[in-house]
Design a protein around this motif. Sequence first.
Motif, PDB file in Angstrom:
ATOM      1  N   LYS A 110      36.195 -85.242  15.623  1.00 45.94           N
ATOM      2  CA  LYS A 110      36.288 -84.676  14.263  1.00 45.94           C
ATOM      3  C   LYS A 110      37.096 -83.381  14.220  1.00 45.94           C
ATOM      4  O   LYS A 110      37.458 -82.924  13.137  1.00 45.94           O
ATOM      5  N   SER A 117      33.302 -94.961  10.290  1.00 49.61           N
ATOM      6  CA  SER A 117      32.371 -94.347   9.331  1.00 49.61           C
ATOM      7  C   SER A 117      33.156 -93.996   8.064  1.00 49.61           C
ATOM      8  O   SER A 117      33.185 -94.780   7.124  1.00 49.61           O
ATOM      9  N   THR A 118      33.857 -92.863   8.065  1.00 55.94           N
ATOM     10  CA  THR A 118      34.699 -92.568   6.896  1.00 55.94           C
ATOM     11  C   THR A 118      35.949 -93.448   6.882  1.00 55.94           C
ATOM     12  O   THR A 118      36.569 -93.657   5.845  1.00 55.94           O
ATOM     13  N   THR A 163      39.635 -92.318  11.267  1.00 59.09           N
ATOM     14  CA  THR A 163      40.150 -92.600  12.615  1.00 59.09           C
ATOM     15  C   THR A 163      40.850 -93.951  12.646  1.00 59.09           C
ATOM     16  O   THR A 163      41.987 -94.071  13.119  1.00 59.09           O
ATOM     17  N   SER A 213      28.181 -93.464  19.070  1.00 67.20           N
ATOM     18  CA  SER A 213      29.292 -94.318  18.620  1.00 67.20           C
ATOM     19  C   SER A 213      30.051 -94.880  19.823  1.00 67.20           C
ATOM     20  O   SER A 213      30.545 -96.014  19.781  1.00 67.20           O
TER      21      SER A 213
HETATM   22  C1  LIG Z   1      30.516 -89.681  16.882  1.00 66.36           C
HETATM   23  C2  LIG Z   1      31.386 -90.328  15.853  1.00 66.36           C
HETATM   24  N1  LIG Z   1      32.101 -91.397  16.180  1.00 66.36           N
HETATM   25  C3  LIG Z   1      32.859 -92.033  15.268  1.00 66.36           C
HETATM   26  C4  LIG Z   1      32.928 -91.632  13.952  1.00 66.36           C
HETATM   27  C5  LIG Z   1      33.737 -92.407  12.963  1.00 66.36           C
HETATM   28  O1  LIG Z   1      34.910 -91.778  12.620  1.00 66.36           O
HETATM   29  P1  LIG Z   1      35.527 -91.914  11.146  1.00 66.36           P
HETATM   30  O2  LIG Z   1      34.662 -91.110  10.227  1.00 66.36           O
HETATM   31  O3  LIG Z   1      36.900 -91.360  11.273  1.00 66.36           O
HETATM   32  O4  LIG Z   1      35.527 -93.355  10.747  1.00 66.36           O
HETATM   33  C6  LIG Z   1      32.195 -90.512  13.588  1.00 66.36           C
HETATM   34  C7  LIG Z   1      32.213 -90.040  12.216  1.00 66.36           C
HETATM   35  O5  LIG Z   1      31.450 -89.198  11.802  1.00 66.36           O
HETATM   36  C8  LIG Z   1      31.405 -89.838  14.555  1.00 66.36           C
HETATM   37  O6  LIG Z   1      30.682 -88.740  14.247  1.00 66.36           O
END
Ligand SMILES: Cc1ncc(COP(=O)(O)O)c(C=O)c1O
Length: 328
Positions: free
Chosen positions: A46, A183-184, A187, A270
């Motif tokens: 992040k 998640s968001t 990435t 994750s």
């Molecule tokens: C530990 C971790 N991995 C992966 C992600 C996913 O990333 P993204 O929000 O860019 O999809 C997050 C998002 O908060 C995260 O905290």
Amino acid sequence: MSGPDMLRRLEAIRRSMPETPVVKLADDTVDLYAKLEFSNPNGSSKDRSALWILKRAVERGDVTEGSTIVESSSGNFAISLASFCRSLGVDFIPVLDPNVNASTEAYLRQVCRRVEKVTERDASGGFLSTRLARVQQLRGELPDVYWPNQYANTDAVLAHYRLTGGEVCRAFRSIDYVFIGTSTGGTIAGLSQRVKETWPHARVVGVDAEGSAIFGGTPRTRHIPGLGSSITPPLFDHALIDDVVIVPERDTVRGCHELLRRHGLYAGGSTGTVYAAINRYFADHAGPRPTVLFLCADRGTGYADTIYNPRWVAEVFEEEPAADMVPA
Ligand SMILES: Cc1ncc(COP(=O)(O)O)c(C=O)c1O
């Protein structure tokens, strides 16, 4: 601090961020590489999006000396924002929920003058809507609030296209598969664009937690922060995804423990989810070994009391701790 001074500070931070290492892991069927995003200065991937989003907001004049930044986060994005906002001398109020890691919350309470934590679940059983409602409330109450809105901010896509994606393209001659937790969607959107632009044959596999609604599942209660969402965030419109693997939280825990035992990688939830997805995806694979990349988005340290605690695992999944989870 003036706008130009803020930009100089952010640029200095960016230049001081080393490229994150890529390590090769032993595997029976694929050439497996992990990019250690937890080596970023604030411990997670992040840092990429937080830095880029702030830089663009300062450039546009959306963030100035007197601004207060307010953001909903399950943890890592808040940690990165808190650190960068400190460097800029700008106030930051994170809006958290009960799934936040204890160490993350303790850190945020040290560095932020105010921390908001919602407690009520939304209609989907998660906390996203409640967190976002609290953000809107704060925007109404406080003057000069900037809300990065990480779930819809396309600067996060650009961050991963340029920073994470740029490094991946410099580190490899070619990649056949990249597995990316979601998640968001920042990435996967940025990295998928960059990877496919560079290696059009590469397949992008999105990995999500069971109980998340991103890829059409029914949202329900989840216990591990990081992946998943109770909505499909708009950043997914920018993602180029070939396949999706949905992983139950129980397998996330197994994936984390296996990474630690087999490879000595102490990674967060994750990463365990993505590792479990790769194992499942290639379970019946035979023939040439494809080159497979995944990201270790954060470290296991924040999950010592949960994923790496056999008692927590037994309580949440209502079963006896498995032999492979009892410390050796
Ligand atoms: C530990 C971790 N991995 C992966 C992600 C996913 O990333 P993204 O929000 O860019 O999809 C997050 C998002 O908060 C995260 O905290």
